[in-house]
Design a protein around this motif. Structure first.
Motif, PDB file in Angstrom:
ATOM      1  N   ASP A 197      68.540  20.335  64.880  1.00 32.53           N
ATOM      2  CA  ASP A 197      68.024  20.817  63.597  1.00 32.53           C
ATOM      3  C   ASP A 197      68.846  20.405  62.379  1.00 32.53           C
ATOM      4  N   GLU A 198      69.987  19.746  62.584  1.00 33.65           N
ATOM      5  CA  GLU A 198      70.755  19.201  61.465  1.00 33.65           C
ATOM      6  C   GLU A 198      71.279  17.831  61.856  1.00 33.65           C
ATOM      7  N   ARG A 221      63.675  14.260  65.196  1.00 31.81           N
ATOM      8  CA  ARG A 221      62.809  15.163  64.430  1.00 31.81           C
ATOM      9  C   ARG A 221      61.620  14.415  63.841  1.00 31.81           C
ATOM     10  N   GLN A 255      66.839  28.230  62.841  1.00 32.48           N
ATOM     11  CA  GLN A 255      66.279  27.849  61.553  1.00 32.48           C
ATOM     12  C   GLN A 255      64.951  27.150  61.781  1.00 32.48           C
ATOM     13  N   GLN A 256      64.147  27.139  60.734  1.00 33.18           N
ATOM     14  CA  GLN A 256      62.886  26.408  60.757  1.00 33.18           C
ATOM     15  C   GLN A 256      63.053  25.160  59.924  1.00 33.18           C
ATOM     16  N   VAL A 257      62.675  24.019  60.483  1.00 40.63           N
ATOM     17  CA  VAL A 257      62.691  22.746  59.761  1.00 40.63           C
ATOM     18  C   VAL A 257      61.263  22.239  59.752  1.00 40.63           C
ATOM     19  N   HIS A 311      60.239  25.443  64.809  1.00 42.71           N
ATOM     20  CA  HIS A 311      61.288  26.442  64.946  1.00 42.71           C
ATOM     21  C   HIS A 311      62.371  25.926  65.891  1.00 42.71           C
ATOM     22  N   TYR A 312      63.630  26.049  65.470  1.00 45.49           N
ATOM     23  CA  TYR A 312      64.772  25.609  66.270  1.00 45.49           C
ATOM     24  C   TYR A 312      65.601  26.847  66.624  1.00 45.49           C
TER      25      TYR A 312
END
Length: 298
Positions: free
Chosen positions: A211-212, A226, A249-251, A255-256
């Motif tokens: 997610d990052e 992603r 977190q949501q990207v 949802h992650y």
């Protein structure tokens, strides 16, 4: 104390939800009361790090046997559709020693349903991928497959393997840096083709985080992964391990959720595992047990 499904907004992600033994034993078994809106209900556990070695810092390696036993007994009682272990099943041992893997796999194998593994970096501290795969079972999956996909009920599940060096060579018997994980192009191409051929609500499972883009716990080419996922609206969520504190977190629309590590902390109350429900409107309800966090997505 978490005695049932906590449904909360993603803005109010709960921390430190837990269940006592009494709550676990008193939880309703699944079956005739199943919500008709639920298309899948499955279990998650991660980062057991089992090894017959002394505690180091907050990691209580030997206790993962008792914690995993409780988890499997609970998942059997709840009759979840399937169970996924998100990696770092074991911790390092002497090179070539697979006894720690065989010990905890025997407990995991007592789950009465389809079960699956995600490779973690610590699984490869003293073994090669081939040596690990020869000793675990992923139900209905080729023995040597470390990334794969399957359908169960109303969901499609994709398991990814990020245990590759930047040059595309696989992690092998400690020959890697744990903070330098990548997904090679061939696996990205496979992922794109798999998702393009699928129409079911889709769940992604991976050990390292997606997610990052920067940081020790994230896949180096997470942005590329992603980008593939975001081209396919069927993808609802990514479930991750590796980061022992857990996170969410949501990207974009995805949802992650990073599940807290089982190995952290002494005593049964410090364990962590979860049950995920996928609803036919695309929302998710995650019920955390012991230290695992709970979440409901809109």
């Amino acid at each position: 104390m978490n005695t049932g499904k906590w449904q909360v907004s993603r803005r109010d992600f709960l921390r430190a939800s837990s269940a006592t033994v009494a709550a676990l034993l008193g939880a309703r078994a699944w079956g005739e009361e199943r919500d008709p809106e639920v298309v899948a209900r499955f279990g998650l556990v991660t980062d057991a790090h089992f090894a017959d070695i002394d505690t180091r810092g907050s990691r209580h390696y030997r206790e993962s046997i008792a914690k995993m036993t409780e988890c499997i007994e609970f998942m059997n009682e709840q009759a979840v559709d399937f169970l996924v272990e998100l990696g770092d099943f074991t911790n390092g041992a002497e090179e070539g020693d697979a006894s720690h893997l065989e010990t905890i796999e025997a407990i995991y194998a007592s789950f009465r349903g389809p079960r699956f593994h995600v490779l973690g970096n610590h699984d490869l501290d003293s073994l090669s991928k081939a040596e690990v795969q020869a000793r675990v079972e992923n139900t209905g999956i080729a023995q040597d497959a470390t990334h794969y996909a399957f359908d169960n009920g109303g969901v499609h599940v994709v398991v990814l393997d990020a245990n590759f060096n930047p040059d595309g060579t696989p992690y092998d018997t400690g020959n890697f840096r744990w903070d330098d994980a990548s997904i090679p192009q061939a696996q990205l191409d496979w992922l794109e083709a798999d998702l393009a051929a699928n129409a079911l609500p889709t769940i992604i499972c991976i050990h390292q985080l997606l997610d990052e883009d920067e940081g020790m716990v994230f896949v180096r080419n997470a942005a590329e992964v992603r980008a593939v996922l975001e081209r396919h609206p069927e993808v609802l969520a990514v479930f991750q391990g590796h980061h022992h504190a857990g996170s969410y977190q949501q990207v974009g629309s995805i949802h992650y959720y990073t599940l807290k590590a089982m190995v952290e902390g002494g005593g049964m109350d410090s364990s962590s595992y979860a049950i995920v429900e996928v609803f036919n409107d695309g929302s998710l309800a995650i019920t955390g047990y012991r230290r695992a966090d709970s979440l409901h997505t809109d």
